[in-house]
Every structure is written in structure tokens, then in C-alpha cells.
Write a protein that holds these residues in place. Structure first.
Motif, PDB file in Angstrom:
ATOM      1  N   GLN A  58      -6.831 -14.303  -2.373  1.00 27.39           N
ATOM      2  CA  GLN A  58      -6.836 -14.918  -3.702  1.00 27.39           C
ATOM      3  C   GLN A  58      -5.473 -15.469  -4.090  1.00 27.39           C
ATOM      4  OE1 GLN A  58      -9.736 -15.335  -5.298  1.00 27.39           O
ATOM      5  NE2 GLN A  58     -10.680 -14.305  -3.552  1.00 27.39           N
ATOM      6  N   THR A  59      -4.417 -15.049  -3.398  1.00 28.92           N
ATOM      7  CA  THR A  59      -3.069 -15.487  -3.764  1.00 28.92           C
ATOM      8  C   THR A  59      -2.489 -16.469  -2.748  1.00 28.92           C
ATOM      9  OG1 THR A  59      -2.140 -13.522  -2.665  1.00 28.92           O
ATOM     10  CG2 THR A  59      -2.565 -13.374  -5.033  1.00 28.92           C
ATOM     11  N   THR A  60      -3.338 -17.043  -1.892  1.00 31.25           N
ATOM     12  CA  THR A  60      -2.876 -18.013  -0.897  1.00 31.25           C
ATOM     13  C   THR A  60      -2.182 -19.185  -1.577  1.00 31.25           C
ATOM     14  OG1 THR A  60      -4.665 -17.463   0.635  1.00 31.25           O
ATOM     15  CG2 THR A  60      -3.573 -19.588   0.938  1.00 31.25           C
ATOM     16  N   GLY A  61      -0.982 -19.512  -1.092  1.00 31.21           N
ATOM     17  CA  GLY A  61      -0.211 -20.616  -1.659  1.00 31.21           C
ATOM     18  C   GLY A  61       0.798 -20.198  -2.704  1.00 31.21           C
ATOM     19  N   MET A  62       0.709 -18.951  -3.184  1.00 34.61           N
ATOM     20  CA  MET A  62       1.660 -18.457  -4.173  1.00 34.61           C
ATOM     21  C   MET A  62       2.933 -17.975  -3.486  1.00 34.61           C
ATOM     22  SD  MET A  62      -0.796 -16.267  -6.779  1.00 34.61           S
ATOM     23  CE  MET A  62       0.623 -15.599  -7.672  1.00 34.61           C
ATOM     24  N   ARG A  63       4.040 -17.994  -4.216  1.00 37.83           N
ATOM     25  CA  ARG A  63       5.296 -17.467  -3.705  1.00 37.83           C
ATOM     26  C   ARG A  63       5.227 -15.953  -3.634  1.00 37.83           C
ATOM     27  NH1 ARG A  63       9.963 -20.574  -7.036  1.00 37.83           N
ATOM     28  NH2 ARG A  63       9.779 -18.661  -8.254  1.00 37.83           N
ATOM     29  N   VAL A  64       5.978 -15.388  -2.689  1.00 37.74           N
ATOM     30  CA  VAL A  64       5.931 -13.939  -2.499  1.00 37.74           C
ATOM     31  C   VAL A  64       6.409 -13.198  -3.744  1.00 37.74           C
ATOM     32  CG1 VAL A  64       8.211 -13.853  -1.401  1.00 37.74           C
ATOM     33  CG2 VAL A  64       6.531 -12.047  -0.943  1.00 37.74           C
ATOM     34  N   SER A  69       0.824  -1.215   0.000  1.00 39.34           N
ATOM     35  CA  SER A  69       0.000   0.000   0.000  1.00 39.34           C
ATOM     36  C   SER A  69       0.854   1.260   0.000  1.00 39.34           C
ATOM     37  CB  SER A  69      -0.955   0.007   1.194  1.00 39.34           C
ATOM     38  OG  SER A  69      -0.235   0.000   2.408  1.00 39.34           O
ATOM     39  N   THR A  70       2.043   1.195   0.616  1.00 40.28           N
ATOM     40  CA  THR A  70       2.935   2.365   0.624  1.00 40.28           C
ATOM     41  C   THR A  70       3.502   2.651  -0.764  1.00 40.28           C
ATOM     42  OG1 THR A  70       4.941   1.100   1.149  1.00 40.28           O
ATOM     43  CG2 THR A  70       3.600   1.865   3.010  1.00 40.28           C
ATOM     44  N   LEU A  71       3.405   1.659  -1.658  1.00 39.49           N
ATOM     45  CA  LEU A  71       3.899   1.822  -3.027  1.00 39.49           C
ATOM     46  C   LEU A  71       2.787   2.223  -3.987  1.00 39.49           C
ATOM     47  CD1 LEU A  71       6.155  -1.365  -3.099  1.00 39.49           C
ATOM     48  CD2 LEU A  71       6.902   1.011  -2.803  1.00 39.49           C
ATOM     49  N   GLY A  72       1.595   2.459  -3.425  1.00 37.47           N
ATOM     50  CA  GLY A  72       0.469   2.878  -4.250  1.00 37.47           C
ATOM     51  C   GLY A  72      -0.313   1.750  -4.866  1.00 37.47           C
ATOM     52  N   VAL A  73      -0.063   0.530  -4.420  1.00 35.92           N
ATOM     53  CA  VAL A  73      -0.809  -0.628  -4.944  1.00 35.92           C
ATOM     54  C   VAL A  73      -2.169  -0.681  -4.236  1.00 35.92           C
ATOM     55  CG1 VAL A  73      -0.860  -3.128  -5.181  1.00 35.92           C
ATOM     56  CG2 VAL A  73       1.320  -1.899  -5.391  1.00 35.92           C
ATOM     57  N   PRO A  74      -3.270  -0.655  -5.000  1.00 38.28           N
ATOM     58  CA  PRO A  74      -4.613  -0.685  -4.390  1.00 38.28           C
ATOM     59  C   PRO A  74      -5.001  -2.096  -3.972  1.00 38.28           C
ATOM     60  CG  PRO A  74      -4.819  -0.609  -6.769  1.00 38.28           C
ATOM     61  CD  PRO A  74      -3.335  -0.530  -6.466  1.00 38.28           C
ATOM     62  N   ILE A  75      -4.348  -2.608  -2.945  1.00 42.26           N
ATOM     63  CA  ILE A  75      -4.539  -3.996  -2.517  1.00 42.26           C
ATOM     64  C   ILE A  75      -5.469  -4.063  -1.315  1.00 42.26           C
ATOM     65  CG2 ILE A  75      -2.488  -3.950  -1.040  1.00 42.26           C
ATOM     66  CD1 ILE A  75      -2.015  -6.894  -1.829  1.00 42.26           C
ATOM     67  N   THR A  76      -6.318  -5.078  -1.301  1.00 38.73           N
ATOM     68  CA  THR A  76      -7.248  -5.287  -0.184  1.00 38.73           C
ATOM     69  C   THR A  76      -6.951  -6.643   0.456  1.00 38.73           C
ATOM     70  OG1 THR A  76      -8.930  -6.431  -1.506  1.00 38.73           O
ATOM     71  CG2 THR A  76      -9.020  -4.008  -1.431  1.00 38.73           C
ATOM     72  N   ARG A  77      -7.500  -6.872   1.644  1.00 39.73           N
ATOM     73  CA  ARG A  77      -7.300  -8.165   2.300  1.00 39.73           C
ATOM     74  C   ARG A  77      -7.898  -9.293   1.456  1.00 39.73           C
ATOM     75  NH1 ARG A  77      -5.204  -9.626   7.075  1.00 39.73           N
ATOM     76  NH2 ARG A  77      -4.987  -7.431   7.644  1.00 39.73           N
ATOM     77  N   GLN A  78      -9.007  -9.022   0.769  1.00 41.37           N
ATOM     78  CA  GLN A  78      -9.602 -10.035  -0.106  1.00 41.37           C
ATOM     79  C   GLN A  78      -8.642 -10.408  -1.238  1.00 41.37           C
ATOM     80  OE1 GLN A  78     -12.405 -11.742   0.384  1.00 41.37           O
ATOM     81  NE2 GLN A  78     -11.941 -12.962  -1.433  1.00 41.37           N
ATOM     82  N   ASP A  79      -7.917  -9.420  -1.748  1.00 39.70           N
ATOM     83  CA  ASP A  79      -6.923  -9.691  -2.791  1.00 39.70           C
ATOM     84  C   ASP A  79      -5.870 -10.664  -2.276  1.00 39.70           C
ATOM     85  OD1 ASP A  79      -8.106  -7.936  -4.637  1.00 39.70           O
ATOM     86  OD2 ASP A  79      -6.976  -6.227  -3.845  1.00 39.70           O
ATOM     87  N   THR A  80      -5.454 -10.487  -1.024  1.00 41.82           N
ATOM     88  CA  THR A  80      -4.418 -11.352  -0.462  1.00 41.82           C
ATOM     89  C   THR A  80      -4.924 -12.786  -0.298  1.00 41.82           C
ATOM     90  OG1 THR A  80      -4.967 -10.912   1.879  1.00 41.82           O
ATOM     91  CG2 THR A  80      -3.431  -9.399   0.787  1.00 41.82           C
TER      92      THR A  80
END
Length: 217
Positions: free
Chosen positions: A42-48, A29-40
Motif C-alpha cells: 500500500q505504500t509503494t512509491g512513498m519515501r522511506v 516488526s522488531t519494534l512491535g509494529v504489526p506490519i504485513t506484506r500487504q501493508d508494504t
């Protein structure tokens, strides 16, 4: 007869998914990415690195490198794991069941080795897992079976004589592709996902691991 049990880590051994979500929200979010907890979710199990790349593709930034962002997220998760020591219910029980049966134990995680090491130290599990392998630097992440195949190779055990314990569908696919037996213990909000039917067994908790269950695999 089972010779080895290979544990996923995040969401299976430790309740770290909320920490990954928090770290992503705080840093991206500090980089301006409009990310929500729901978005996170959706990526469960993916590499960082895959998550960061996905965010960069949709909302690019130029202030820091993607590698630095990945490291900042991992460092924050390590900090939270050390602070809270979030072992999943039944972890010690499951380990004990396997060890009494002479089943060798290993970890196959998409997380960096630094987080695997920090988790082992935080939960005081030194010496429990014979092999601890990260898929973070592999060319292909889960659902590719590489990390599971590498663990079985390091143990000297045929994949068909090993069981993988997973919490995500991505991880489950990786283990099935490696031709391993599979036990999936998904988070309760996604437990009814019909895709988990491909697992050999689906449980609600590691506490349900038993001699009878393992003998039925």
C-alpha cells in the motif's frame, strides 16, 4: 522532439520492491509494529521516511530514533541489491534505444542517493545517467513534481521535452504535474488500475520501448 528520458529507479530499473518489503518487515516488526506484506504494498512509491513516520504514528516506539530506523531499512535494501543485482527486464534495451536517438538520460528517485549510487554500481551503469537525483531530502516527495523539475533544470531541458518512466501511480502523478511526457510500466498485479490511464503510454516491460513509440509521444 524528446531531449531527455528520466527514469524512476525502484520498480522501474530494478526489481527492488520485494527488498523494500523484506527490509520493512524485518526491521519494523522488531519494534512491535504489526506490519504485513500487504501493508508494504500500500505504500509503494512513498519515501522511506514517510513510511516510517506512518508506522510510528500508529504504533510508536521509543527504543531507537525514526532516522535510525530509516537508515537500517535503506542499509538492508542496499545489501540485498548488491547481492541480487535485480535489473528489470529490458533495462539495457531501453537505455540503448534512448542513447541511439541522442536522448540524454537521468534518474529521479525517491530513494536516498546512497541507494541510487549502489544500484548504479551493482548494475555496472557508471557513466550512463548524466544526472542522478534523490528526492529523499526534498521538502515534498512524489507526487510533488519537485524531483522531476530539479532533474530537468539540472539537464537544462524543458520538462515538456522530456519523458518520465515510472512504475507507480504516485510517481506518475509527479511526472504529469511536472508537465512531462509519461510512460508507466506498473507491476502486473496493479496493471489494470484505471488511474494509469492518465499516462501517455502504458507498457508491460521496458523491452517495449522503441523508436516508433518514442516518435508517437
Amino acid at each position: 522532439m524528446l531531449e531527455a528520458a528520466v527514469f524512476d529507479m525502484d520498480g522501474l530499473m530494478i526489481d527492488s520492491q520485494p527488498y523494500w518489503q523484506t527490509a520493512q518487515l524485518e526491521i519494523l516488526s522488531t519494534l512491535g509494529v504489526p506490519i504485513t506484506r500487504q501493508d508494504t504494498l500500500q505504500t509503494t512509491g512513498m519515501r522511506v521516511d514517510e513510511i516510517v513516520q506512518l508506522c510510528y504514528d500508529t504504533s510508536p516506539w521509543d527504543s531507537v530514533s525514526r532516522e535510525e530506523v530509516c537508515q537500517a531499512i535503506v542499509d538492508r535494501v542496499i545489501e540485498l541489491v548488491n547481492q541480487h543485482k535485480p535489473a528489470m527486464p529490458g533495462l539495457e534495451h531501453a537505455i540503448e534505444v534512448f542513447r541511439k536517438r541522442g536522448v540524454r538520460l537521468a534518474i529521479a528517485s525517491s530513494s536516498p542517493l546512497s541507494l541510487i549510487t549502489a544500484t548504479i554500481e551493482a548494475l555496472k551503469l557508471d557513466g550512463v545517467f548524466e544526472v542522478k537525483m534523490s528526492g529523499a531530502e526534498l521538502p515534498y516527495a512524489k507526487p510533488h513534481p519537485a524531483v522531476y523539475l530539479n532533474v530537468c533544470n539540472a539537464l537544462g531541458v524543458q520538462p515538456t521535452r522530456a519523458v518520465a518512466l515510472e512504475d507507480s501511480f504516485i510517481g506518475l502523478l509527479a511526472a504529469k504535474s511536472a508537465q512531462m511526457k509519461t510512460i508507466v510500466i506498473p507491476e502486473s498485479t496493479v496493471a489494470n488500475d484505471q488511474r494509469f490511464l492518465i499516462a501517455d503510454r502504458q507498457l508491460n516491460s521496458l523491452q517495449e520501448i522503441s523508436d516508433q513509440l518514442l516518435e508517437s509521444l
